[in-house]
Design an enzyme around this catalytic site. Structure first.
Site, short mmCIF file in Angstrom:
data_model
loop_
_atom_site.label_atom_id
_atom_site.label_comp_id
_atom_site.label_asym_id
_atom_site.label_seq_id
_atom_site.Cartn_x
_atom_site.Cartn_y
_atom_site.Cartn_z
N TYR A 162 50.40 26.59 41.10
CA TYR A 162 51.28 26.32 39.74
C TYR A 162 52.84 26.91 40.16
O TYR A 162 53.05 27.79 40.65
CB TYR A 162 50.72 27.12 38.55
CG TYR A 162 49.28 26.35 38.36
CD1 TYR A 162 49.33 25.15 37.48
CD2 TYR A 162 48.06 26.80 38.66
CE1 TYR A 162 48.22 24.63 36.86
CE2 TYR A 162 46.94 26.31 38.22
CZ TYR A 162 47.16 25.31 37.14
OH TYR A 162 45.89 24.68 37.00
N ASN A 195 34.99 26.85 41.32
CA ASN A 195 36.26 26.87 41.09
C ASN A 195 36.84 28.18 41.06
O ASN A 195 36.29 29.01 40.41
CB ASN A 195 36.46 26.11 39.67
CG ASN A 195 37.94 26.29 39.39
OD1 ASN A 195 38.89 25.63 39.77
ND2 ASN A 195 38.40 27.12 38.39
N GLU A 196 37.77 28.44 41.79
CA GLU A 196 38.43 29.78 41.82
C GLU A 196 37.49 30.79 41.86
O GLU A 196 37.60 31.69 41.32
CB GLU A 196 39.47 29.83 40.60
CG GLU A 196 40.58 28.93 40.71
CD GLU A 196 41.81 29.03 39.75
OE1 GLU A 196 41.66 29.79 38.96
OE2 GLU A 196 42.74 28.36 40.01
N GLN A 226 47.13 19.24 33.45
CA GLN A 226 46.15 18.51 33.29
C GLN A 226 46.68 17.16 32.50
O GLN A 226 47.75 17.10 31.72
CB GLN A 226 45.19 19.37 32.28
CG GLN A 226 44.80 20.64 33.16
CD GLN A 226 43.50 21.44 32.41
OE1 GLN A 226 42.98 20.66 31.50
NE2 GLN A 226 43.24 22.49 32.93
N GLU A 243 40.05 19.54 31.54
CA GLU A 243 39.15 20.59 31.57
C GLU A 243 38.71 20.80 29.91
O GLU A 243 39.78 20.03 29.04
CB GLU A 243 39.77 21.98 31.90
CG GLU A 243 39.03 23.06 31.70
CD GLU A 243 39.52 24.26 32.60
OE1 GLU A 243 40.79 24.34 33.15
OE2 GLU A 243 38.97 25.35 32.70
N GLU A 273 44.57 21.49 41.70
CA GLU A 273 45.23 22.16 40.50
C GLU A 273 46.86 22.51 41.08
O GLU A 273 47.09 23.09 41.87
CB GLU A 273 44.49 23.39 40.02
CG GLU A 273 43.37 22.90 39.31
CD GLU A 273 42.90 24.25 38.53
OE1 GLU A 273 43.50 25.03 37.93
OE2 GLU A 273 41.76 24.31 38.48
O1 AHR Z 1 44.44 24.77 34.69
C1 AHR Z 1 44.22 26.03 33.96
C2 AHR Z 1 43.62 27.07 34.97
O2 AHR Z 1 44.15 27.38 35.82
C3 AHR Z 1 42.19 26.57 35.43
O3 AHR Z 1 41.29 26.63 34.67
C4 AHR Z 1 41.88 27.28 36.46
O4 AHR Z 1 41.15 26.88 37.45
C5 AHR Z 1 43.33 27.84 36.81
O5 AHR Z 1 43.45 29.19 36.90
#
Ligand code: AHR
Length: 509
Positions: free
Chosen positions: A257, A172-173, A362, A25, A313
């Site tokens: 995450y 995205n999101e 990432q 990103e 992600e």
């Molecule tokens: O990876 C960091 C961020 O985490 C991304 O931009 C977003 O899609 C997610 O919340």
């Protein structure tokens, strides 16, 4: 002792190579400095791309790279990133540190990067703040082979031929940074936007996430366990469609995450005790529950599994390194992260009938990176080494396997001590990845392999203490090496797997 059983004759799903994908990103030093340094940089580069980074990513056979975001994607206007660099518009990267984005890395640079990497392309479009026309023109600019205003513009910018876009994310999101939408509202928007993500090249084969002749369209799926999003999204996407699978969606994303307990941006990437280690790893195992939960909904609409679950992600999210910009999400990476990667990739392999792509967040200098850079220096993180050990699974056939391991942990944070998966490649070689998650205890593994290939057995291993890491001063403290302590038996093999280690075992055909 742990008993391990593998049936190499019982082939299950194909492990798509895209499960080993990456995400980059416009965030902190991922693109700028981490991947792209510009043609005039003193750091060795080819057309602006760091040679060391490109080589390191090729070594792990990077199959696909998602770009340009993340939250950045729904603020990105692609026309700002084409044409002469001096004339490109500058913008404020509001999500990530409020820094100036000069748009010197845009569509042409991304395509150049993927071509150097030899990987597939995964572009994430802007649904949150962009127009249908803008998204449609971007696809036309990149993929149309013919005469049109966009292809003229492309040619004027130095590129006659179209590129191949393998995957396209429509937002995205969008439940959060991509517009704060409800699932039904987003799904209707998705239906409209995706209509104009044209397939300029015909394909005789049916739409499916596994049809490489098409641009595969990915809808924004749930965050973590938001099952209402998955239900609302699919109900609206499949409404008024005669066929159960309507061919307008090839994948649904999932973002998850690993946030250690008490996450308040203060949990260190490097300073942690065993309790925090178990806490973090128990959260990595949660990925399996999430896959089962969301796939149960997907199965109702798409029992044939043409629609992929795209975990675009995933990874660990800790406090930023002291003294660094909080908006840049720069964190170190230890053997704990290697274990997170080992657990997660084994889970993806085991669910490869539904999980068709995944992209670790990432690639460089952001969150759970495989590479870290500082000026001209680069280090491979423990996570890079896991991707290296697991690369033989790419496009191989998952085979049945199971292991009886004990439960370990502290307090309420209990995990299984060993995680594994096994696959058979096109040449008939058997590849097994096993991680011993215990910080202190080695386990002997007695393995029985039904239908065992006839060739020799060999292994590589990554081992260390739970907080071992590579730094710019000591870049090779953590690394994999050949493992001698494996012996072939009549119907399998045995080894003692050291504490806190990941092994890749191969039995040749
Ligand atoms: O990876 C960091 C961020 O985490 C991304 O931009 C977003 O899609 C997610 O919340």
């Amino acid at each position: 002792m742990a008993k391990y059983y593998i049936n190499a004759q019982h082939k299950l799903s194909k492990i798509n190579k895209e499960i080993y994908g990456h995400f980059s990103e416009h965030l902190g030093r991922c693109i700028y400095g981490g991947i792209y340094v510009g043609e005039d940089s003193e750091i060795p580069n080819v057309n602006g791309m760091r040679t060391d980074v490109v080589e390191a990513l090729k070594e792990i056979r990077i199959p696909v790279l998602r770009w340009p975001g993340g939250c950045f994607a729904d603020e990105y206007h692609w026309k700002d990133g084409i044409g002469p660099k001096k004339l490109r518009k500058k913008m404020v990267n509001t999500h990530w540190g409020g820094v100036t984005e000069d748009n010197s890395f845009g569509t042409h640079e991304y395509m150049e990067l993927c071509s150097q990497l030899g990987c597939e392309t995964y572009i994430n479009g802007n649904l949150g703040s962009g127009t249908v026309q803008e998204m449609s023109e971007w696809v036309e600019y990149m993929t149309l082979d013919g005469v049109s205003p966009m292809t003229d513009l492309r040619a004027a910018n130095g590129r006659e031929k179209p590129w191949k876009v393998d995957f396209f994310g429509v937002g995205n999101e969008n439940w959060g940074c991509g517009g704060n939408m409800t699932p039904e509202y987003y799904a209707n928007e998705y239906r409209r936007y995706q209509t104009y993500v044209r397939q300029y090249k015909d394909s005789d084969k049916p739409a499916s996430i596994d049809n490489p002749e098409r641009i595969r369209r990915i809808a924004c799926g749930p965050n973590v366990d938001d099952i209402e999003w998955t239900q609302g999204l699919l109900k609206t996407l499949f409404r008024h469609c005669e066929a159960k699978f309507h061919g307008n969606t090839d994948g649904v994303s999932l973002h998850y995450y690993v946030l250690p307990e008490g996450f308040d941006n203060k949990v260190s990437a490097t300073q942690f005790d065993e309790k925090m280690y178990y806490n973090t790893l128990s959260k990595a195992f949660y990925m399996q529950n999430l896959i089962l939960m969301h796939q149960a909904v997907m199965d109702q609409y798409d029992p044939e599994k043409k629609l992929g679950l795209i975990v675009d992600e995933w990874g660990a999210w800790y406090a930023v390194e002291p003294g660094t910009n909080p908006g840049f999400l720069y964190q170190q990476n230890t053997m704990r992260d290697a274990m997170i990667a080992a657990i997660t990739l084994n889970i993806f392999n085991k669910h490869s009938d539904r999980v068709k792509m995944a992209n670790i967040a990432q690639t460089v200098n952001v969150l759970q990176s495989v590479l870290l850079t500082e000026g001209p220096r680069m280090v491979k993180t423990p996570t890079w080494h896991v991707f290296d050990l697991y690369k033989e699974h790419q496009d191989a056939q998952l085979v049945e396997s199971s292991l009886e391991s004990e439960t370990i942990g502290e307090g309420e944070y209990l995990i299984q001590s060993i995680t594994e998966s096994a696959s058979l490649d096109a040449e008939g070689n058997l590849h097994i990845t096993v991680a011993n998650l215990s910080p202190s205890k080695a386990y002997s593994l007695e393995t029985v392999v039904q239908g065992m290939p006839g060739g020799p057995v060999s292994a590589r291993i990554l081992s260390g203490k739970i907080d071992d890491k590579n730094t710019f001063e000591q870049p090779e403290l953590v690394g994999s090496k050949e493992f001698q302590g494996i012996t072939r038996s009549e119907n399998g093999f045995s080894l003692t797997i050291p504490a806190c280690s990941v092994a890749a075992i191969t039995i040749k055909a």
